[in-house]
Each structure stands twice: as C-alpha cells, then as structure tokens.
Design a protein around this motif. Structure first.
Motif, PDB file in Angstrom:
ATOM      1  N   VAL A   1       0.941  -1.219  -0.142  1.00  0.00           N
ATOM      2  CA  VAL A   1       0.058  -0.114   0.040  1.00  0.00           C
ATOM      3  C   VAL A   1       0.897   1.102  -0.066  1.00  0.00           C
ATOM      4  CG1 VAL A   1      -1.639   1.262   1.380  1.00  0.00           C
ATOM      5  CG2 VAL A   1      -1.988  -1.109   1.267  1.00  0.00           C
ATOM      6  N   GLU A   2       0.543   2.088  -1.085  1.00  0.00           N
ATOM      7  CA  GLU A   2       1.587   3.360  -1.042  1.00  0.00           C
ATOM      8  C   GLU A   2       1.057   4.570  -0.164  1.00  0.00           C
ATOM      9  OE1 GLU A   2       2.379   4.623  -5.063  1.00  0.00           O
ATOM     10  OE2 GLU A   2       3.103   2.878  -5.538  1.00  0.00           O
ATOM     11  N   ASP A   3      -0.253   4.837  -0.501  1.00  0.00           N
ATOM     12  CA  ASP A   3      -0.569   5.947   0.165  1.00  0.00           C
ATOM     13  C   ASP A   3      -2.002   6.412  -0.188  1.00  0.00           C
ATOM     14  OD1 ASP A   3      -0.297   8.556   1.388  1.00  0.00           O
ATOM     15  OD2 ASP A   3       0.989   9.618  -0.147  1.00  0.00           O
ATOM     16  N   ALA A   4      -2.817   7.233   0.672  1.00  0.00           N
ATOM     17  CA  ALA A   4      -4.221   7.775   0.265  1.00  0.00           C
ATOM     18  C   ALA A   4      -4.014   9.034  -0.383  1.00  0.00           C
ATOM     19  CB  ALA A   4      -4.599   7.737   1.656  1.00  0.00           C
ATOM     20  N   ILE A   5      -4.536   9.182  -1.705  1.00  0.00           N
ATOM     21  CA  ILE A   5      -4.070  10.521  -2.219  1.00  0.00           C
ATOM     22  C   ILE A   5      -5.533  11.057  -2.612  1.00  0.00           C
ATOM     23  CG2 ILE A   5      -3.268  11.279  -4.646  1.00  0.00           C
ATOM     24  CD1 ILE A   5      -1.059   9.602  -3.917  1.00  0.00           C
ATOM     25  N   THR A   6      -5.779  12.569  -2.905  1.00  0.00           N
ATOM     26  CA  THR A   6      -7.211  13.151  -3.366  1.00  0.00           C
ATOM     27  C   THR A   6      -6.940  13.052  -4.988  1.00  0.00           C
ATOM     28  OG1 THR A   6      -7.003  14.099  -1.283  1.00  0.00           O
ATOM     29  CG2 THR A   6      -8.282  14.930  -3.081  1.00  0.00           C
ATOM     30  N   ILE A   7      -7.881  12.665  -5.267  1.00  0.00           N
ATOM     31  CA  ILE A   7      -7.703  12.611  -6.993  1.00  0.00           C
ATOM     32  C   ILE A   7      -8.661  13.533  -7.329  1.00  0.00           C
ATOM     33  CG2 ILE A   7      -7.994  11.271  -9.187  1.00  0.00           C
ATOM     34  CD1 ILE A   7      -6.436   9.086  -7.610  1.00  0.00           C
ATOM     35  N   ASP A   8      -8.518  14.085  -8.329  1.00  0.00           N
ATOM     36  CA  ASP A   8      -9.455  15.151  -9.105  1.00  0.00           C
ATOM     37  C   ASP A   8     -10.068  14.506  -9.997  1.00  0.00           C
ATOM     38  OD1 ASP A   8     -10.946  16.993 -10.442  1.00  0.00           O
ATOM     39  OD2 ASP A   8      -9.523  18.377 -10.806  1.00  0.00           O
ATOM     40  N   LEU A   9     -11.607  14.171  -9.758  1.00  0.00           N
ATOM     41  CA  LEU A   9     -12.155  13.228 -10.560  1.00  0.00           C
ATOM     42  C   LEU A   9     -12.311  13.644 -11.998  1.00  0.00           C
ATOM     43  CD1 LEU A   9     -15.271  12.268  -8.288  1.00  0.00           C
ATOM     44  CD2 LEU A   9     -13.160  10.997  -8.667  1.00  0.00           C
ATOM     45  N   ALA A  10     -12.083  14.904 -12.299  1.00  0.00           N
ATOM     46  CA  ALA A  10     -12.095  15.239 -13.820  1.00  0.00           C
ATOM     47  C   ALA A  10     -10.976  14.616 -14.443  1.00  0.00           C
ATOM     48  CB  ALA A  10     -12.058  16.693 -13.814  1.00  0.00           C
ATOM     49  N   LYS A  11      -9.813  14.537 -13.661  1.00  0.00           N
ATOM     50  CA  LYS A  11      -8.510  14.084 -14.344  1.00  0.00           C
ATOM     51  C   LYS A  11      -8.457  12.592 -14.927  1.00  0.00           C
ATOM     52  CE  LYS A  11      -5.472  17.420 -12.720  1.00  0.00           C
ATOM     53  NZ  LYS A  11      -4.507  17.804 -11.951  1.00  0.00           N
ATOM     54  N   ILE A  12      -9.652  11.785 -14.285  1.00  0.00           N
ATOM     55  CA  ILE A  12      -9.662  10.321 -14.668  1.00  0.00           C
ATOM     56  C   ILE A  12      -9.977  10.105 -15.839  1.00  0.00           C
ATOM     57  CG2 ILE A  12     -10.822   8.209 -14.250  1.00  0.00           C
ATOM     58  CD1 ILE A  12     -11.291   9.107 -11.318  1.00  0.00           C
ATOM     59  N   GLU A  13      -8.951   9.628 -16.875  1.00  0.00           N
ATOM     60  CA  GLU A  13      -9.203   9.014 -18.149  1.00  0.00           C
ATOM     61  C   GLU A  13     -10.068   8.006 -18.198  1.00  0.00           C
ATOM     62  OE1 GLU A  13      -7.857  10.434 -20.612  1.00  0.00           O
ATOM     63  OE2 GLU A  13      -6.113  11.766 -19.724  1.00  0.00           O
ATOM     64  N   LYS A  14     -11.130   8.376 -18.921  1.00  0.00           N
ATOM     65  CA  LYS A  14     -12.174   7.187 -19.175  1.00  0.00           C
ATOM     66  C   LYS A  14     -12.191   6.693 -20.803  1.00  0.00           C
ATOM     67  CE  LYS A  14     -14.789   8.168 -15.564  1.00  0.00           C
ATOM     68  NZ  LYS A  14     -15.240   7.364 -14.456  1.00  0.00           N
ATOM     69  N   ASN A  15     -11.387   7.503 -21.592  1.00  0.00           N
ATOM     70  CA  ASN A  15     -11.294   7.107 -22.782  1.00  0.00           C
ATOM     71  C   ASN A  15     -10.400   5.994 -23.143  1.00  0.00           C
ATOM     72  OD1 ASN A  15     -13.267   8.663 -23.286  1.00  0.00           O
ATOM     73  ND2 ASN A  15     -11.983  10.493 -23.498  1.00  0.00           N
ATOM     74  N   ILE A  16      -9.393   5.951 -22.603  1.00  0.00           N
ATOM     75  CA  ILE A  16      -8.117   4.689 -22.707  1.00  0.00           C
ATOM     76  C   ILE A  16      -8.761   3.452 -21.895  1.00  0.00           C
ATOM     77  CG2 ILE A  16      -5.850   4.168 -22.285  1.00  0.00           C
ATOM     78  CD1 ILE A  16      -5.275   7.176 -21.999  1.00  0.00           C
ATOM     79  N   THR A  17      -8.716   2.406 -22.655  1.00  0.00           N
ATOM     80  CA  THR A  17      -9.118   1.320 -22.188  1.00  0.00           C
ATOM     81  C   THR A  17      -7.969   0.548 -21.337  1.00  0.00           C
ATOM     82  OG1 THR A  17      -9.681   0.845 -24.442  1.00  0.00           O
ATOM     83  CG2 THR A  17     -10.386  -0.829 -23.052  1.00  0.00           C
ATOM     84  N   PRO A  18      -8.181   0.265 -20.211  1.00  0.00           N
ATOM     85  CA  PRO A  18      -7.493  -0.340 -19.509  1.00  0.00           C
ATOM     86  C   PRO A  18      -6.926  -1.668 -19.830  1.00  0.00           C
ATOM     87  CG  PRO A  18      -9.442   0.129 -18.342  1.00  0.00           C
ATOM     88  CD  PRO A  18      -9.733   0.242 -19.556  1.00  0.00           C
ATOM     89  N   PRO A  19      -5.543  -2.292 -19.317  1.00  0.00           N
ATOM     90  CA  PRO A  19      -5.078  -3.594 -19.985  1.00  0.00           C
ATOM     91  C   PRO A  19      -6.458  -4.610 -19.956  1.00  0.00           C
ATOM     92  CG  PRO A  19      -3.571  -2.492 -18.233  1.00  0.00           C
ATOM     93  CD  PRO A  19      -4.745  -1.569 -18.337  1.00  0.00           C
ATOM     94  N   ARG A  20      -6.455  -5.413 -20.780  1.00  0.00           N
ATOM     95  CA  ARG A  20      -7.364  -6.243 -20.896  1.00  0.00           C
ATOM     96  C   ARG A  20      -7.755  -7.368 -19.757  1.00  0.00           C
ATOM     97  NH1 ARG A  20      -9.261 -11.112 -23.255  1.00  0.00           N
ATOM     98  NH2 ARG A  20      -6.808 -11.913 -23.064  1.00  0.00           N
ATOM     99  N   GLU A  21      -6.674  -7.558 -19.097  1.00  0.00           N
ATOM    100  CA  GLU A  21      -6.850  -8.735 -17.942  1.00  0.00           C
ATOM    101  C   GLU A  21      -7.656  -7.866 -16.831  1.00  0.00           C
ATOM    102  OE1 GLU A  21      -4.152  -7.773 -19.347  1.00  0.00           O
ATOM    103  OE2 GLU A  21      -2.343  -7.676 -17.825  1.00  0.00           O
TER     104      GLU A  21
END
Lengths: 803, 146
Positions: B93-113
């Motif tokens: 476990v690295e860390d707990a981080i605040t992420i800006d939801l707008a920065k989440i890339e929804k267009n790139i498909t994650p690795p198939r598995e």
C-alpha cells in the motif's frame, strides 16, 4: 392492539417529519405531481389505520385532508401559501393527536374549524366566496383564531410528558443494531485478551478489583444487547385471531382461540420465520381438526370449537403448543390414505409404532381430507411445516387423542444466531455442524457398522439400515490427517432438513459447544456446502457445514424421507425380539454397566471445578442451573468428568462415567436382579453379563419431597412473634415442600392446616400439634415430634385429605 | 469547484491501482487464515478481525488466473462490498491520495486482464494507476467464469 397502536404512532411520527418538507416543496413547485402524490399517500395511510384502530378524530382530519389533496391531484386547485398553511395546520393537529395517544393527554378539539378552513379551498365547496381575496381573508382570520389553542395544547402536551412518563421506544435500524452487537463482541474479546495479559503480569489487588468491575459491566452490556434483538411473540400471535375468524367463517364453523404466553420473548428473525408454519398448523386445526357445529353437538361437545395456543420458554428453547378439541387424527383413515397413495406398504404399516404412524402426516404428498378445501388439504402441508421448522433448528411433536383433539408441540431455539454445534476434525482444520441435525454418533469400529462397496460408491449399514456414506475429507477434497488415522474414526448419522439420512465419516468429533452463527459471504455459500461461519473461543474462524448441502453431494436426495429410517429402525428392533437400544459404559468404579438409550439426552464433559457437594447432594453448576450428579460419591479433584445427561422428560440428572463403550440392542431376556430399584436386571452383551441400570433411582429421590401441581395449601402457624423455631426452621421446611405459610390470625379461618406447639383448647380437625420431645408425653398423643420431617409432611397430607 | 475524492493507492500483481476510499475500512496484516475447501479459487480463506469473520480474496487471481499460496503477514485492504466484509490481498500500500475526478481518463481502455474491475486510469505522481472497483471480485457468477 397496544402493539399496533405503538407501531402506528412510531410510523406516523416518522412520516410526519418528512411530510412537511414535501408539502413545502410542493408549494414551490406546484407542477410536480410526484410530491402531491406522496403527500396524498401518507394521508391515505393514516386514514386507513385510524379507521382500523378506531380513532375517530384522526379519521375525520385525515379524511378531510385526503379529500382536499385528491382534488389537488386532479388539478382542480393549485397550492398557494394559504392552502399549504391550512393543510399544515391539519397535519400539525394530526401530529398533536398522535402524540396525545401516547401521553394520554387531551388535545383541544377545534378539528371542525381546521377542516372547514382547509375545505374552503376546494372549488366545489358551496357557501364560500368565489373571489380569491375573500377566501384568503377567511383563511387568515381562522388561522389566527386557531393559533392560540394549538399553542396551548402543545404546551399541555409537554407538561403531560413530564408528568406521565410512558415507556417510549425508538426505532433503530437492524444495521445499527448489528454494529452495536459487533462492537460489544469486540469488547468481550478485548476484555478476554486484557485478562490474559493481566494474568501474566503480577497484578495488584486494586487493578484486579477495577478489572473485575469492568469485566462485570461488559458482561451485563452483552446480555442487554442480546435482549435488544428479542421481541415478544405477541407480534406473531396478534394476527392469529383475525385469521381464525376468516377461516371459521369460510368453513361455517364456530371456533374460539385462546392464547397464552404472548409475553415470551424470542429473536426478531424467529418471529418472522415462525409465521408461516404457525399459520399452516392453525389452518389445519380449524379445517381438519374441528368438526362442524352439528357434528360436535351430536358428539356431546359444545358447538363452539376451541383452539389453544400456548407459548413458553424453557431454558434456551421456546415451546409452542397448538391444541384443538376436535376429532384428532383417525389412524385407520391415515392407514388407508398412506397405503392408497403408495407412500407405505401395508406390511410397513403393521410394523410401525403409533408414534411413527402419526408421523406419516409429515410425509410429502400426504393429505387426509377427501376433499381439497381452499384452506388446507392440497398435499403440501405438514411436510413443509416440518422442513421449515427443522431448518430453524426446531422439532415438532404430535400428541393425538382420537375424538378429543390433537396437540402439536413445536420446540425451537430462542435465537437463530446461536446454535448448539459439534466441531468435527477434518484434515488439520475444524468444521462445525448443527447438533440438531445429528441423530447419532457411532464408532466406525462398532460391530453394528458395516461399510459396503457398491461400484465406486460406498454405503453404510448401521444396525441393518443402509444409507449413503462418505468420508468428510473426500467431500471437501481435504488431505487426511495422518495423526488420527490410527484411531478409530467416528460415523455421524445426519438428518438434513432437506434430503434423507446419511452417514458422514469423520476423523473425530472434537467438541460440543454453542456457536454464534455469522452469515457467510455469498462466494462461500455458493459452494452449497456451508451454512455460515462462526468464531469459537480460540479465535480461529470455523466453517459451519450445511447438512442439506452435504446430503445433496453425498446423494441422499429423496426429500423428506424421514420415516424410512424410523420404520427400518423399528423393524430391526422388532426382529430382535426385545431390541431396546442401550448404552454400554464403564462406571467410575471401572465396572461395565448398561442404561437404556432412551433416557439419555446427551453426553457432556463437565469440569471438576463445577461439581460441588452441597445440600447433601453432589451438584454440577451448568449455566446457572444446578444438576444433580450421580455415579460418584465425592467431588473429583480436577479434570473433566464425562457425564451422561439423563432425563425423565422434566428433570435432568448427570451420571458420571469413565468411558462410553458402545450402543447395542438388548438381545434376549432381562433377568431380574436382587435390587430392582437399582438395576432393571441383568443382560447379555456379547457374551458378557452386565447390569442394566434403572434410571428410576435418580429421579425418585427428590420429586417425592415437593408437592407438585395445583394450589399450594395454606398452613397457618400459631406462635408468638419471637418464636424463632417456627419462623427459622418450620417455615423454610414447609415453603420448600410446596406449602404457603402464614402467621396472620386473619388467615386462620382460610387455612388448610393449622400448626402449633401450644396446647390450645379448641378442637379443630385441621389442627396439627407439634411437640418438643421425640417421645409422646401423656396428653400429647396425636402430636408430631417437631423434627420428624417425614412424619410432619405425611401428617399434613393426612389433614389435607380430610383425616 | 472540482470534484475530488480520496483514493488508496496499492499494488496488485505489480500494477498500481487506486481504490475509492468509500470502500476502504482499514489495511491489515493477516497472520493466519482458515482455508475454505471446494470454494472458488479467488477465495483464500477466512480470517478473524477482532470478533468479525471476514473472507479473504486473492485479488491478483482475478488478473492472472493463478492462485498463490498464502503468506503469513500478507497485506489486505478491508472493505465492505454490498453489505459484506472482505479482505482484498494486495502486495503493498503506497498512500492515500486525493484525486481530481475530472482527471480520470475514461477514454483509454485499461489493460485487458483488468477489464471488469477497472473503471478508468489516472496519473498519480507521475505514474499511471488503474482505478478499480472491488465489487466484481466477489461476484459469484463472474468469479466462477473467470
């Protein structure tokens, strides 16, 4: 009724809070249909409940509000500030009245004014002005009038709450309740850990004292939290009178319902789970049991039938009895039915005991009424009831009296979340199984057990009865534990809730304990093998086996075919002439002896520290109860003592043994012995002579001393106020023997027996004189020596009998 | 105003993943488990957390399809998914981080598995993390199909 009212109050109060918000939103957005719909629904519900609960004022108010809202729903009027205020005034009044229901305080009756104000907005209302200005004038005027009294009544309400505190309740979500219970469980575990750590280090007396205080309150808290999940069984019973009324109307029968023990508390979930089985039994009793009024009169019974439902708590079980005074079960009819539906053969029927014959009503596809009625008799009756009860860990018993009715007794655990379980060794881990589904434990090495190979599968033959068989390791795909393979393994005969009996071969049965059942994850339950998980005291999670799931894997699939085992068991018993099952054990003096299996409830290991010699008898302290111990003469120094728990149906006693050897059938004669009260006789076990212990001796001792049943007779003791003997010695003896005692001379005339040491002049047939010396002195014949306990009690009984 | 959420950054099968903090109750080291015979291979076993009994999920099995023997002291994220509590094994476990939801890339498909549990990709401190939703891990049907 009280319950319904409480429910109504709690619900109404909750919805009222939401409602004001909805109304105000509707005011802002008059076009939103969903808002007005939801307000309407609420008012409609209140109206319905009020009519049902006979609350005329609330009914009138809610009825008026409903009318208005219905008109608003149809789009005939749009909300304005005045309209909403008027509705709110009515809703406030509903709230005030609801609160008043609980506090019992009067609320000023200006309902009519409020209603009139509100209805003035309805366009069709005649007699009110048509111009908007005029309407708002009246409204304002009325609202001003109203404000005073409402405030006043609210003030009164608060006073009322202070002066008349009624038990109030809070509705808590089950999730929150579960969280609380988990928290308390965590606390108990943490306490145990602290206690372990404290024991390691040297503990000061102060710390010890503090810790035991903390420990005490943690224990109390756990008990209290446990109670929070309980509720009176009345919740279940309260719907029954109405149901029976409907049924008896449909059947054209007249039936009275008597309910006792509504206060008995059971787990919430149990209340829900019991609903269906209970309704089914009640329907059956009304339909099949109770005869038509004409038939009843011909039989000399009263035309009105009676169904009696009694609930009581005994230990950690609840008993529910449903008794009717109808025709009972006609065994001949049962026989015809069982044979004609090919459920049983005539030969099987012949060999069955009456109890087993009665139990055929639990066979699937069984129904005795010739005609199928709308209420019962579709052949999906009692077998479903039995299956449901078994799934809850309960059992069902029948007591039949032909012509006089049937009594059905249900026995259930108080809670679904704690089960009596056995832990089973399999590989290097332990699994739990509900003791309720276990019929019998046998050693695989027992001569009554034969394992036969049938192709790839194996079948167990126990006392001649064949049943599916499998090793637990093979079912679960676990490696055999090497250490135990040398010992003889144990065979568990399991009766699943769904499916037929089967034999489960396990490495060892390790323990017998109360297990707190926790739900398993869906992924785990999806295997079909587990019923849940548990966390025993050792802190290592344990999987609980699902007996029905095991049955499916093992191929014991014939659903509900219980009787085959019972029938076969009896057949075997009959074939072997006497055939009574008995348990062979080695007693504490290392002598072999046998006792009838039927009196043994179960085997338990009792820690020596729990056994003490008190009151002239050896007792074991188990869960705050004292159970008398036989078979040993003195308190053992330490260790676990194996006990047979024997029961005469009412009382339980322990018989200490060194070792349990075998269960066998008594073949041949029971030869009489010299002391029939100690031994039923001498029997043969595999060429050896053993004494068959008479369980009578364990129960005879105590019961005879205490009066049971009926009213406690009143003994008036004539003595001076400072006569210590009467007050300290005689009174406790009489009370302990089942009598009431009074010193009040006003009770003298009502007393059943008079006792005294002074020679009184008056001759009273009830008088019993006590003397100080064991030898009667002249003039004192007919008196009893005051320390002759047996003589005293028998003399009292003699007086009671009118001698 | 941008929408932000707290995510826990961990590693599963060498990949960086981000799990919404709404799921996460705590991170624990597990010393001992009780295996569940005949259960789905993604289930490692049961473990006790105070008075609760939780099911331990082999998170990497979802990606690799290969079960790994349990190592005492393994790290798990304790999470409540559809009313039941689970432990999800992670490598670290690295860390707990605040992420800006707008920065989440929804267009790139994650690795198939990762398809099925990945809901998007996000760059956190210079490295890409896969945002995962643990629910499918404990879904009975999907897990069996996998």
């Amino acid at each position: 009724m009280d319950n319904l009212l409480d429910e109504f109050i709690a619900e109404t109060r909750e919805t009222l809070e939401l409602l004001s918000g909805q109304l105000l939103r509707w005011e802002k957005d008059p076009t939103d249909r969903s808002l007005v719909d939801s307000v309407f629904r609420f008012v409609h519900t209140v109206k319905g409940s009020c009519g049902f609960l006979d609350l005329p004022r609330l009914l009138k108010l809610s009825h008026a509000a409903e009318d208005l809202l219905s008109s608003a729903r149809d789009g005939h009027l749009l909300p304005g500030k005045e309209l909403v205020s008027a509705i709110l005034a009515v809703i406030d009044q509903i709230a005030a009245l609801t609160e008043a229901l609980e506090t019992g305080k009067a609320v000023f009756d200006n309902d009519d004014v409020l209603i009139e104000t509100m209805l003035s907005f309805v366009p069709s209302a005649v007699g009110h002005g048509t111009t908007k200005d005029k309407i708002s004038d009246t409204v304002n005027l009325n609202l001003n009038d109203i404000n005073g009294p409402i405030d006043g009544s609210e003030l009164d309400l608060h006073d009322g709450m202070v002066g008349n505190p009624k038990s109030r309740s809070v509705r808590v979500s089950l999730v929150l309740l579960d969280k609380l219970m988990n928290g308390v469980s965590d606390m108990v575990l943490a306490r145990n850990e602290v206690s372990r750590q404290l024991r390691k280090s040297a503990m000061s007396p102060e710390l010890n004292h503090c810790f035991s205080g903390l420990s005490q309150s943690v224990a109390e808290m756990r008990d209290t939290v446990g109670l929070m999940r309980m509720q009176p069984i009345e919740r279940l019973f309260s719907s029954l009178p109405r149901l029976l009324r409907d049924i008896s109307e449909e059947l054209n029968k007249d039936i009275d319902l008597q309910i006792e023990g509504s206060h008995v508390e059971v787990d919430r979930e149990m209340v829900e789970a019991l609903r269906d089985p209970l309704l089914h039994i009640l329907r059956n009793a009304a339909d099949h049991g109770i005869e038509s009024p004409q038939d009843r009169q011909k039989l000399g019974k009263s035309a009105t039938g009676l169904i009696k439902i009694v609930a009581r708590q005994s230990g950690n079980q609840i008993m529910i009895e449903i008794a009717d005074d109808g025709r009972g079960i006609d065994l001949e009819k049962l026989e015809r039915r069982a044979i004609s539906t090919k459920l049983l053969t005539a030969a099987q029927w012949q060999k069955m005991s009456e109890k087993t014959r009665l139990a055929t009503i639990f066979l699937p596809g069984f129904s005795t009424t010739e005609t199928v009625s709308a209420i019962s008799g579709r052949g999906v009756g009692m077998d479903v009831v039995k299956t449901n009860l078994q799934m809850l860990g309960g059992s069902i018993d029948l007591e039949n009296s032909v012509g006089n009715g049937l009594k059905i007794s249900l026995r259930l655990p108080l809670t679904l979340s704690i089960i009596a379980g056995l832990s089973i060794k399999c590989g290097d881990q332990l699994f739990g199984i509900s003791r309720n589904s276990v019929i019998e434990l046998l050693s695989v090495a027992n001569s009554n057990v034969v394992i036969k190979q049938v192709g790839d599968a194996q079948i167990a033959c126990v006392r001649g009865i064949k049943m599916p068989y499998a090793k637990i390791e093979d079912i679960l795909g676990v490696k055999y534990c090497e250490a135990i393979t040398g010992d003889s393994r144990t065979l568990i005969i399991v009766r699943p809730a769904v499916g037929a009996h089967f034999a489960l071969d396990v490495a060892a049965v390790v323990d017998n304990e109360e297990l707190v059942v926790k739900p398993g994850a869906r992924l785990v339950l999806a295997t079909g093998l587990y019923a849940g998980v548990s966390l025993p005291d050792n802190g290592k999670p344990m999987l609980l086996l699902d007996s029905s799931g095991l049955a499916a894997v093992i191929g014991a699939l014939r659903p509900g075919d219980d009787t085959s085992y019972d029938v076969a068991n009896e057949t075997v018993a009959n074939d072997r002439s006497e055939g009574t099952a008995a348990l062979l054990f080695v007693d504490i003096n290392q002598k072999k002896a046998a006792i009838r299996l039927s009196v043994i409830e179960r085997m338990e290991d009792i820690d020596a520290s729990k056994i003490s010699f008190a009151g002239g008898r050896l007792h074991a302290r188990v869960d705050d109860n004292f159970i008398e111990v036989f078979g040993i003469n003195e308190c053992p120094p330490s260790g676990n003592i194996q006990m047979l728990k024997i029961s005469d149906g009412q009382e339980s006693k322990y018989l200490a043994v060194s070792e349990v050897l075998d269960i066998f059938s008594i073949n041949g004669d029971i030869a009489p012995g010299a002391y029939p009260e100690l031994h039923e006789g001498i029997i043969d076990h595999a060429g050896e002579t053993v004494e068959l212990i008479n369980p009578f001796q364990f129960f005879e001792s105590r019961a005879s001393d205490v009066r049971t049943g009926g009213k406690r007779p009143l003994c008036y003791i004539e003595c001076l106020e400072d006569d210590l003997w009467e007050r300290k010695i005689l009174e406790p003896l009489l009370t302990a023997s089942g009598y009431q005692v009074s010193y009040d001379s006003n009770d003298r005339s009502a007393a059943d027996v008079l006792l005294g040491r002074e020679t009184t002049a008056d001759i009273d047939g009830r008088m019993l004189r006590l003397r100080d010396s064991s030898h009667p002195v002249a003039g004192e014949f007919g008196s009893i020596y005051r320390y002759d306990r047996v003589g005293l009690i028998s003399a009292i009984n003699h007086r009671l009998a009118g001698g | 105003m941008t929408m932000q959420s707290l995510f826990l950054i961990a590693r599963i099968n060498g990949a960086r993943v981000a799990i919404h903090s709404d799921f996460v109750e705590s991170v624990v080291r597990i010393q001992d488990i009780v295996p569940i015979p005949r259960c789905d291979p993604i289930v490692v076993g049961l473990f006790a957390l105070r008075s609760r009994v939780l099911t331990l999920i082999d998170s990497q099995f979802f990606v690799t399809g290969i079960t790994q023997p349990f190592q005492p002291g393994a790290l798990a994220i304790v999470a409540e998914v559809s009313g039941q509590q689970f432990g999800f094994l992670v490598e670290s476990v690295e860390d707990a981080i605040t992420i800006d939801l707008a920065k989440i890339e929804k267009n790139i498909t994650p690795p198939r598995e990762w398809s099925g549990i990945a809901s998007g990709l996000v760059e956190v401190s210079g490295e890409i993390a896969i945002i995962i939703d643990p629910s499918p891990l404990i879904d009975v049907k999907k897990a069996i199909a996998a």
